[in-house]
Design a protein around this motif. Structure first.
Motif, PDB file in Angstrom:
ATOM      1  N   VAL A  54       0.863  -1.176   0.000  1.00  0.00           N
ATOM      2  CA  VAL A  54       0.000   0.000   0.000  1.00  0.00           C
ATOM      3  C   VAL A  54       0.903   1.231   0.000  1.00  0.00           C
ATOM      4  N   ILE A  55       0.760   2.048  -1.015  1.00  0.00           N
ATOM      5  CA  ILE A  55       1.516   3.298  -1.063  1.00  0.00           C
ATOM      6  C   ILE A  55       0.549   4.367  -0.564  1.00  0.00           C
ATOM      7  N   ASP A  56       0.855   4.892   0.590  1.00  0.00           N
ATOM      8  CA  ASP A  56      -0.125   5.717   1.286  1.00  0.00           C
ATOM      9  C   ASP A  56       0.015   7.187   0.891  1.00  0.00           C
ATOM     10  N   GLY A  57      -0.244   7.499  -0.358  1.00  0.00           N
ATOM     11  CA  GLY A  57      -0.132   8.871  -0.841  1.00  0.00           C
ATOM     12  C   GLY A  57       0.151   8.851  -2.334  1.00  0.00           C
ATOM     13  N   HIS A  58       0.827   9.921  -2.826  1.00  0.00           N
ATOM     14  CA  HIS A  58       1.095  10.022  -4.267  1.00  0.00           C
ATOM     15  C   HIS A  58       2.430   9.377  -4.624  1.00  0.00           C
ATOM     16  N   ALA A  59       2.458   8.758  -5.798  1.00  0.00           N
ATOM     17  CA  ALA A  59       3.697   8.141  -6.281  1.00  0.00           C
ATOM     18  C   ALA A  59       4.161   8.869  -7.533  1.00  0.00           C
ATOM     19  N   GLY A  60       5.472   8.884  -7.764  1.00  0.00           N
ATOM     20  CA  GLY A  60       6.034   9.532  -8.955  1.00  0.00           C
ATOM     21  C   GLY A  60       6.025   8.589 -10.144  1.00  0.00           C
ATOM     22  N   TYR A  62       6.777   5.583 -12.750  1.00  0.00           N
ATOM     23  CA  TYR A  62       7.021   4.133 -12.814  1.00  0.00           C
ATOM     24  C   TYR A  62       6.675   3.367 -11.539  1.00  0.00           C
ATOM     25  N   ALA A  63       5.718   3.851 -10.783  1.00  0.00           N
ATOM     26  CA  ALA A  63       5.325   3.109  -9.583  1.00  0.00           C
ATOM     27  C   ALA A  63       4.880   1.707  -9.999  1.00  0.00           C
ATOM     28  N   ALA A  64       5.312   0.717  -9.248  1.00  0.00           N
ATOM     29  CA  ALA A  64       4.965  -0.689  -9.524  1.00  0.00           C
ATOM     30  C   ALA A  64       5.391  -1.130 -10.920  1.00  0.00           C
ATOM     31  N   GLY A  65       6.419  -0.509 -11.478  1.00  0.00           N
ATOM     32  CA  GLY A  65       6.906  -0.883 -12.812  1.00  0.00           C
ATOM     33  C   GLY A  65       7.324  -2.342 -12.853  1.00  0.00           C
ATOM     34  N   MET A  66       7.018  -3.011 -13.947  1.00  0.00           N
ATOM     35  CA  MET A  66       7.384  -4.416 -14.205  1.00  0.00           C
ATOM     36  C   MET A  66       6.832  -5.384 -13.162  1.00  0.00           C
ATOM     37  N   ASN A  67       5.768  -5.007 -12.538  1.00  0.00           N
ATOM     38  CA  ASN A  67       5.207  -5.844 -11.465  1.00  0.00           C
ATOM     39  C   ASN A  67       4.926  -7.286 -11.904  1.00  0.00           C
ATOM     40  N   GLN A  68       5.267  -8.215 -11.010  1.00  0.00           N
ATOM     41  CA  GLN A  68       4.884  -9.619 -11.183  1.00  0.00           C
ATOM     42  C   GLN A  68       4.200 -10.073  -9.899  1.00  0.00           C
ATOM     43  N   VAL A  69       3.060 -10.644 -10.005  1.00  0.00           N
ATOM     44  CA  VAL A  69       2.326 -11.299  -8.914  1.00  0.00           C
ATOM     45  C   VAL A  69       1.773 -10.338  -7.849  1.00  0.00           C
ATOM     46  N   ALA A  70       2.551  -9.356  -7.436  1.00  0.00           N
ATOM     47  CA  ALA A  70       2.169  -8.529  -6.283  1.00  0.00           C
ATOM     48  C   ALA A  70       0.906  -7.716  -6.531  1.00  0.00           C
ATOM     49  N   ASN A  71       0.305  -7.293  -5.411  1.00  0.00           N
ATOM     50  CA  ASN A  71      -0.903  -6.482  -5.443  1.00  0.00           C
ATOM     51  C   ASN A  71      -0.546  -5.130  -4.843  1.00  0.00           C
ATOM     52  N   VAL A  72      -0.512  -4.086  -5.677  1.00  0.00           N
ATOM     53  CA  VAL A  72      -0.059  -2.776  -5.219  1.00  0.00           C
ATOM     54  C   VAL A  72      -1.227  -1.788  -5.271  1.00  0.00           C
ATOM     55  N   VAL A  73      -1.458  -1.104  -4.165  1.00  0.00           N
ATOM     56  CA  VAL A  73      -2.507  -0.089  -4.136  1.00  0.00           C
ATOM     57  C   VAL A  73      -1.854   1.265  -3.893  1.00  0.00           C
ATOM     58  N   ILE A  74      -2.164   2.218  -4.753  1.00  0.00           N
ATOM     59  CA  ILE A  74      -1.655   3.575  -4.575  1.00  0.00           C
ATOM     60  C   ILE A  74      -2.841   4.415  -4.097  1.00  0.00           C
ATOM     61  N   GLU A  75      -2.766   4.861  -2.886  1.00  0.00           N
ATOM     62  CA  GLU A  75      -3.915   5.580  -2.313  1.00  0.00           C
ATOM     63  C   GLU A  75      -4.127   6.933  -2.979  1.00  0.00           C
ATOM     64  N   GLY A  76      -3.049   7.518  -3.479  1.00  0.00           N
ATOM     65  CA  GLY A  76      -3.157   8.825  -4.120  1.00  0.00           C
ATOM     66  C   GLY A  76      -3.089   8.698  -5.637  1.00  0.00           C
ATOM     67  N   SER A  77      -2.418   9.662  -6.282  1.00  0.00           N
ATOM     68  CA  SER A  77      -2.267   9.641  -7.730  1.00  0.00           C
ATOM     69  C   SER A  77      -0.901   9.066  -8.106  1.00  0.00           C
ATOM     70  N   ALA A  78      -0.764   8.701  -9.381  1.00  0.00           N
ATOM     71  CA  ALA A  78       0.489   8.099  -9.837  1.00  0.00           C
ATOM     72  C   ALA A  78       1.045   8.896 -11.001  1.00  0.00           C
ATOM     73  N   GLY A  79       2.370   8.978 -11.063  1.00  0.00           N
ATOM     74  CA  GLY A  79       3.039   9.698 -12.149  1.00  0.00           C
ATOM     75  C   GLY A  79       3.113   8.869 -13.415  1.00  0.00           C
ATOM     76  N   THR A  80       3.954   9.335 -14.325  1.00  0.00           N
ATOM     77  CA  THR A  80       4.124   8.690 -15.626  1.00  0.00           C
ATOM     78  C   THR A  80       4.470   7.206 -15.484  1.00  0.00           C
ATOM     79  N   GLY A  81       3.910   6.405 -16.363  1.00  0.00           N
ATOM     80  CA  GLY A  81       4.336   5.005 -16.493  1.00  0.00           C
ATOM     81  C   GLY A  81       3.999   4.120 -15.318  1.00  0.00           C
ATOM     82  N   VAL A  82       2.881   4.371 -14.653  1.00  0.00           N
ATOM     83  CA  VAL A  82       2.514   3.480 -13.546  1.00  0.00           C
ATOM     84  C   VAL A  82       2.286   2.070 -14.116  1.00  0.00           C
ATOM     85  N   ALA A  83       2.815   1.079 -13.411  1.00  0.00           N
ATOM     86  CA  ALA A  83       2.679  -0.327 -13.822  1.00  0.00           C
ATOM     87  C   ALA A  83       3.203  -0.582 -15.230  1.00  0.00           C
ATOM     88  N   GLU A  84       4.200   0.206 -15.656  1.00  0.00           N
ATOM     89  CA  GLU A  84       4.726  -0.010 -17.010  1.00  0.00           C
ATOM     90  C   GLU A  84       5.286  -1.427 -17.084  1.00  0.00           C
TER      91      GLU A  84
END
Ligand SMILES: Cc1cc2nc3c(=O)[nH]c(=O)nc-3n(C[C@H](O)[C@H](O)[C@H](O)COP(=O)(O)O)c2cc1C
Lengths: 230, 444
Positions: A54-60, A62-84
């Protein structure tokens, strides 16, 4: 369920990501909360374990970039390339997402509750993306596979040079890109849509209010009469 | 019968401007309505390393003994930030060439040849294959705009990662792989429908500009826990600025590819008219590194038309840390070999000129995805030929370095060189032979 908390104002990002790259035995089933993210770039990139983050706020970027298997929650907003280039797992942005959300991603589910910026789902290669709001121009540019569901509106040149990805749009489309066309909603597509709406918390939205778009496949092979589109 | 004197005929004269090749291209364009696509690099004559000469040792400097005195050839790449830099035994590396453009056996042969002499190979647009990872003891994994086959598992398996911004044959252009080569396997790896004429993107999908690149490099470092060297590859256009920006963005290594550099498939007009020769690009690149205090700290790999040990030595003398080869490696494997002349003739060409690599009909089994044709390439034998050739390049460079009195190839320097032509002198910033004149730098 065990929770581990990191405060990004106190712990360097490197240490947090290093911990998130620990063996599955260390991480599986845990919840890792990252407080004070402060828009930092590259939070929780390269995860490969069955962990909840859980990312408790805003992310810059590539947040969670190249993710495998994991479950990521961004409580705020995300910058360029989230989950790229995500491969599998789930990434949920509760706020807005900037440009190139889910770019080139090959699998998993990216849910964005708010709007997404330009080039959402660019070159997507199998991921499913559900955007609660609208998407900017050039979304699904060269999208190869997967499904992009847009509950709001789409900007210009939607699905330009599309390959085999599906796009579902509920709102208005400013313009379609080269080789992107409206398709009849077949049963297979409808079922995919229903499933994705359910998985992204939009089970109450009427699937019949969406338009399906796909590739006209006229640019798949070079032809002199298509020169203007190259 | 008239006995009037016969008027002498002038020989038919071809125009230098509209020569045979040019006219045939006009006819081809008129017939098809589509630009000419081909493989290989610029074919016209360009200012190149041949325009430089070494000044061997004499009274003012003394040489090293051929077989007795050591002349080092090793190079370390990526010791700026990476926890696990790469150590090569020779500064000649194999450039990125995609699986898709090349057959599986060709990739395997490259891996075998390179590993035998202690150097690296590089993947390409299309991902990492088991053939190549299996045979390459040191493998550089390319991170390209298309991101075909890109995945974090392979990123972790790589020994270094090369972020490709551009290529010398087509700076500013994306890849192409035409339908004939999109076999089931290639289609699956790239997640494309079989048989499409694939054009890969020319820009990365999730970043634009040097500030974003810095974040992108940081992301890759985070994913791989700062272990792997990160290279940035650019086509030679504005080398001073591109190298400076790559360094600022955090590159460990910069790869600079000149316009002679090969390609698998690109428009002819692009290959011949965009970008600058590698000879003109090295000095500005080195200058950028020096201005930033980063020469030899961020390593420079140059490519584009490297053929022999003299080219290697000259590139290093101008300030590069290593070189990369593409076309020459393919020739060593067996590309364009005269023993296949009959088959090249059937394709309407001749051994040495065959460049329709995109059509996938390569009789040598190298630039093809045809299962029958690719069987012709024995990866063990071809790998051996490549290893031999790489050894020759290294030994030839050593011969020259010893003659210049250098105990390591990296001790070669611009002062060891002169130029044969004014162009080369101005571009390489070494004096015209027999003078102390460097146009643009010193007075005649
Ligand atoms: C068949 C072939 C395929 C190539 N594929 C790629 C590629 O996928 N990515 C890339 O960065 N460069 C690619 N290149 C360019 C090489 O990496 C390298 O820059 C070039 O070949 C060096 O010049 P040389 O051929 O004169 O040695 C390719 C070149 C060839 C000949």
């Amino acid at each position: 369920m065990e929770t581990v908390t990191f405060d990004l104002e106190k712990t360097p990002l490197r240490e947090v990501n290093q911990y998130l790259h620990s063996d599955a035995a260390e991480l599986d089933g845990k919840t890792v909360t990252i407080t004070n993210p402060g828009g930092a770039h590259n939070i929780a990139v390269g995860l490969k374990a069955d962990v909840d983050v859980v990312i408790d706020g805003h992310a810059g970027y590539y947040a969670a970039g190249m993710n495998q298997v994991a479950n990521v929650v961004i409580e705020g907003s995300a910058g360029t390339g989230v989950a790229e280039n995500m491969m599998s797992g789930r990434v949920h942005v509760k706020g807005f997402a900037s440009n190139a959300a889910g770019a080139t991603a090959q699998g998993g589910l990216l849910v964005i509750d708010g709007d997404a910026g330009l080039r959402c789902g660019i070159s997507m290669k199998g991921v499913d993306i559900v955007v609660g709001g609208s998407v900017g121009s050039f979304s699904a540019f060269m999208a190869q596979a997967g499904n992009l569901v847009i509950l709001g509106d789409a900007g210009e040149a939607l699905g330009d040079s599309l390959y085999e990805a599906r796009i579902f749009v509920r709102g208005n489309i400013q313009s379609l890109g080269a080789d992107c066309e409206v398709k009849p909603m077949d049963e297979e597509a409808r079922q995919i849509l229903v499933k994705l709406l359910k998985e992204s918390g939009h089970a109450d939205v009427d699937p019949d209010s969406f338009t399906l778009l796909g590739s006209a496949r006229t640019l798949y092979n070079f032809h002199v009469d298509n020169a203007g589109a190259y | 019968m008239s006995d009037a004197p016969k008027i002498p005929q002038t020989e038919p004269r071809y125009s230098a401007t509209f020569d045979k090749n040019t006219a045939s291209e006009i006819r081809r364009a008129a017939a098809t309505g589509i630009y000419d696509i081909r493989g290989a690099g610029a074919k016209r004559k360009l200012p190149h390393f041949d325009d430089l000469l070494f000044l061997g040792a004499s009274i003012s400097r003394y040489p090293l003994e051929g077989y007795r005195e050591k002349c080092g050839t090793d190079v370390i790449l990526g010791n700026r930030f990476a926890k696990k830099p790469i150590h090569l035994k020779t500064p000649v590396t194999i450039a990125g060439m995609s699986f898709g453009a090349l057959s599986g056996p060709a990739k395997e042969a490259l891996g075998r040849g390179a590993s035998a002499v202690g150097t690296s190979t590089t993947t390409g647009d299309g991902g990492m294959t088991p053939e190549e990872r299996g045979q390459s003891s040191i493998l550089v994994y390319q991170y390209l705009p298309s991101r075909y086959g890109m995945n974090p598992d392979d990123l972790r398996k790589a020994d270094a990662i090369e972020v490709v911004i551009g290529q010398g044959a087509k700076p500013g252009g994306g890849g192409m792989l035409l339908g004939q080569k999109i076999s089931d396997r290639v289609a699956k790896m790239r997640c494309l429908p079989k048989g499409v004429d694939q054009r890969s993107a020319c820009r990365h999908p999730d970043w634009t500009g040097p500030d974003d690149l810095e974040i992108k490099i940081a992301e890759i470092r985070e994913i791989t826990d700062w272990e792997k060297p990160i290279y940035v590859k650019v086509g030679a256009t504005r080398p001073y600025f591109d190298v400076a920006l790559a360094v600022k963005a955090g590159a460990d290594v910069v790869v600079l590819d000149g316009m002679q550099g090969g390609t698998a498939a690109t428009q002819e007009v692009f290959i011949e008219h965009v970008g600058i020769p590698i000879l003109a690009a090295i000095r500005p690149a080195v200058q950028a590194l020096q201005d930033l205090g980063m020469h030899r700290k961020v390593q420079l790999i140059v490519s584009g038309g490297i053929r022999n040990g003299a080219d290697v030595a000259k590139a290093l003398a101008l300030g590069a840390d290593a070189v990369a080869i593409g076309t020459a490696a393919l020739i060593a494997l067996g590309d364009n070999d005269p023993h296949l002349e009959e088959e090249y003739n059937k394709l309407g060409t001749t051994a040495g000129a065959y460049d329709d690599w995109h059509e996938g009909k390569d009789p040598a089994g190298i630039t093809t995805q045809d299962p029958e044709l690719m069987k012709r390439l024995d990866p063990v034998k071809a790998g051996r030929r490549l290893a031999n050739y790489l050894s020759v390049l290294t030994m030839e460079a050593q011969v020259i370095a010893r003659a210049c009195g250098k105990s390591h190839l990296h001790n070669l320097e611009p002062e060891d060189l002169v130029a044969l032509t004014l162009e080369a002198s101005a571009m390489a910033k070494v004096p015209l032979a027999g003078t102390s004149w460097i146009p643009g730098v010193s007075q005649f």
